[in-house]
Design a protein around this motif. Structure first.
Motif, short mmCIF file in Angstrom:
data_model
loop_
_atom_site.label_atom_id
_atom_site.label_comp_id
_atom_site.label_asym_id
_atom_site.label_seq_id
_atom_site.Cartn_x
_atom_site.Cartn_y
_atom_site.Cartn_z
N ASP A 186 0.83 -1.21 0.00
CA ASP A 186 0.00 0.00 0.00
C ASP A 186 0.87 1.26 0.00
OD1 ASP A 186 -2.68 1.14 0.08
OD2 ASP A 186 -2.13 1.90 2.05
N LYS A 208 0.58 2.29 -5.47
CA LYS A 208 -0.44 3.30 -5.81
C LYS A 208 -0.06 4.06 -7.06
CE LYS A 208 -0.72 4.94 -1.50
NZ LYS A 208 -1.24 5.74 -0.36
N LEU A 262 -4.36 -2.95 -1.71
CA LEU A 262 -4.26 -1.76 -0.86
C LEU A 262 -4.82 -2.09 0.51
CD1 LEU A 262 -5.46 0.94 -3.44
CD2 LEU A 262 -3.12 0.22 -2.96
N ASP A 290 -6.73 3.43 3.74
CA ASP A 290 -6.01 4.37 2.88
C ASP A 290 -6.97 5.42 2.33
OD1 ASP A 290 -4.53 5.69 0.91
OD2 ASP A 290 -3.39 3.90 0.40
N ASP A 326 -6.46 7.55 0.13
CA ASP A 326 -6.30 7.76 -1.30
C ASP A 326 -7.33 6.98 -2.12
OD1 ASP A 326 -4.22 9.56 -1.21
OD2 ASP A 326 -2.65 8.04 -1.34
N ILE A 327 -7.87 5.91 -1.57
CA ILE A 327 -8.87 5.12 -2.30
C ILE A 327 -10.08 6.00 -2.64
CG2 ILE A 327 -10.47 3.18 -2.18
CD1 ILE A 327 -8.39 1.73 -0.45
N LYS A 355 -9.07 9.31 -4.81
CA LYS A 355 -8.80 9.09 -6.22
C LYS A 355 -9.93 8.37 -6.95
CE LYS A 355 -3.78 9.03 -5.49
NZ LYS A 355 -3.48 10.26 -6.25
N TRP A 381 -10.94 5.28 -6.63
CA TRP A 381 -10.69 3.89 -6.98
C TRP A 381 -11.82 3.00 -6.46
CZ3 TRP A 381 -5.00 4.42 -4.99
CH2 TRP A 381 -4.24 5.07 -5.98
#
Length: 308
Positions: free
Chosen positions: A205, A210, A223, A227, A229-230, A233, A235
């Motif tokens: 991760d 990423k 991942l 997180d 960022d999931i 972004k 995802w």
């Protein structure tokens, strides 16, 4: 972050960040940080793995223990389980923030338990003499398998069960141990019939995985559920209808000689307050806001009324 990787996280960015932010060490022979209260409860040394979330958890453990009058030191950034578990067994550290499923897989690679209760029971039976797990927290940092929205739309991917319809077309990326562990490539094929065009050994991760997902160098990434960022972004996390991935609640792993009423009540109080969302936000403050993990932990404990 669902697991302590069975290989150390070696990216320079992560190592520099943690060492700089936490006053951490990368050797058991170097000084520990964060000496605490001198009253009651016996002394405990908390060790952590060398990535953000585990370091934050180590300081959360230290903070609640100090509030109960336990003398605490913290040795952060010690490395992978191959380093930390022997250190715990040899008495170099006394307490470690762990993750249920990943710890069980380390101790018993063929384990297939997935529910939190079943994993906890299996852990208790699998632990070496001299170690024990205490009750687990509400917070969980599980492994997840994610794709970009573009990939999800292109291949009509919603769950891990959808991967088999595209065998030999997709590239999988994650830590090296994904290639051999049951909750990785092995289980994806056995449980879901999924086979990939290629496996790329990256990091746990981290920026390599990423970055590769974002650039399209890989299609499916391992991942961690905390997180941020999931969501940031956009995802898509593939659901796990057959429960391949084991529960990953945060669980204290401790030397059997150390638990006492002060220690157990302190960690139980933290367990009750620490949610998955809270843990995700704490991770983000360190990784994205560049705050010190010890200060992030201290501020949150005060905010929640756990310490004064």
């Amino acid at each position: 972050m669902g697991l302590i990787a069975t290989t150390a996280i070696t990216t320079a960015v992560t190592t520099v960040l943690l060492a700089g932010c936490s006053g951490g060490v990368d050797s058991l022979n170097q000084p520990a940080s964060g000496s605490a209260s001198n009253s009651g409860g016996g002394a405990i040394t908390v060790g952590t793995a060398n990535y953000t979330e585990n370091v934050v958890l180590g300081y959360l453990y230290a903070g609640v223990l100090k509030a109960k009058g336990v003398t605490v030191t913290v040795k952060p950034n010690l490395g992978s389980r191959e380093v930390i578990i022997p250190a715990l067994q040899h008495g170099d550290i006394d307490l470690l923030p762990e993750y249920q499923g990943s710890l069980l897989a380390y101790l018993k690679p063929d384990a297939k338990q997935s529910s939190a209760a079943d994993v906890q029971q299996a852990l208790t039976a699998a632990l070496p003499a001299g170690l024990k797990v205490l009750p687990y927290a509400a917070a969980e940092d599980a492994d997840v398998y994610a794709v970009t929205k573009a990939t999800a739309d292109k291949y009509n991917l919603h769950s891990l069960a959808d991967l088999a319809a595209h065998n030999g077309q997709l590239v999988f990326g994650g830590p090296a141990e994904d290639q051999t562990r049951y909750a990785g490539i092995v289980g994806l094929e056995q449980v879901y019939g999924a086979r990939f065009k290629e496996f790329k050994a990256l990091d746990a991760d981290g920026p390599l995985t990423k970055g590769a997902l974002g650039k399209g160098d890989i299609d499916v990434a391992n991942l961690f559920s905390t997180d941020v960022d999931i969501q940031r972004k956009g995802w898509v996390v593939l659901t796990d209808p057959k429960h391949l991935i084991a529960a990953q609640h945060i669980v204290p792993l401790i030397s059997s000689a150390k638990p006492n009423p002060a220690v157990e009540s302190a960690l139980a109080q933290l367990n009750d307050k620490l949610t998955t969302d809270a843990l995700s936000q704490l991770d983000s403050k360190v990784d994205n806001d560049k705050a010190d993990p010890d200060q992030v932990a201290a501020d949150w404990l005060k905010q929640e009324g756990i310490v004064s």
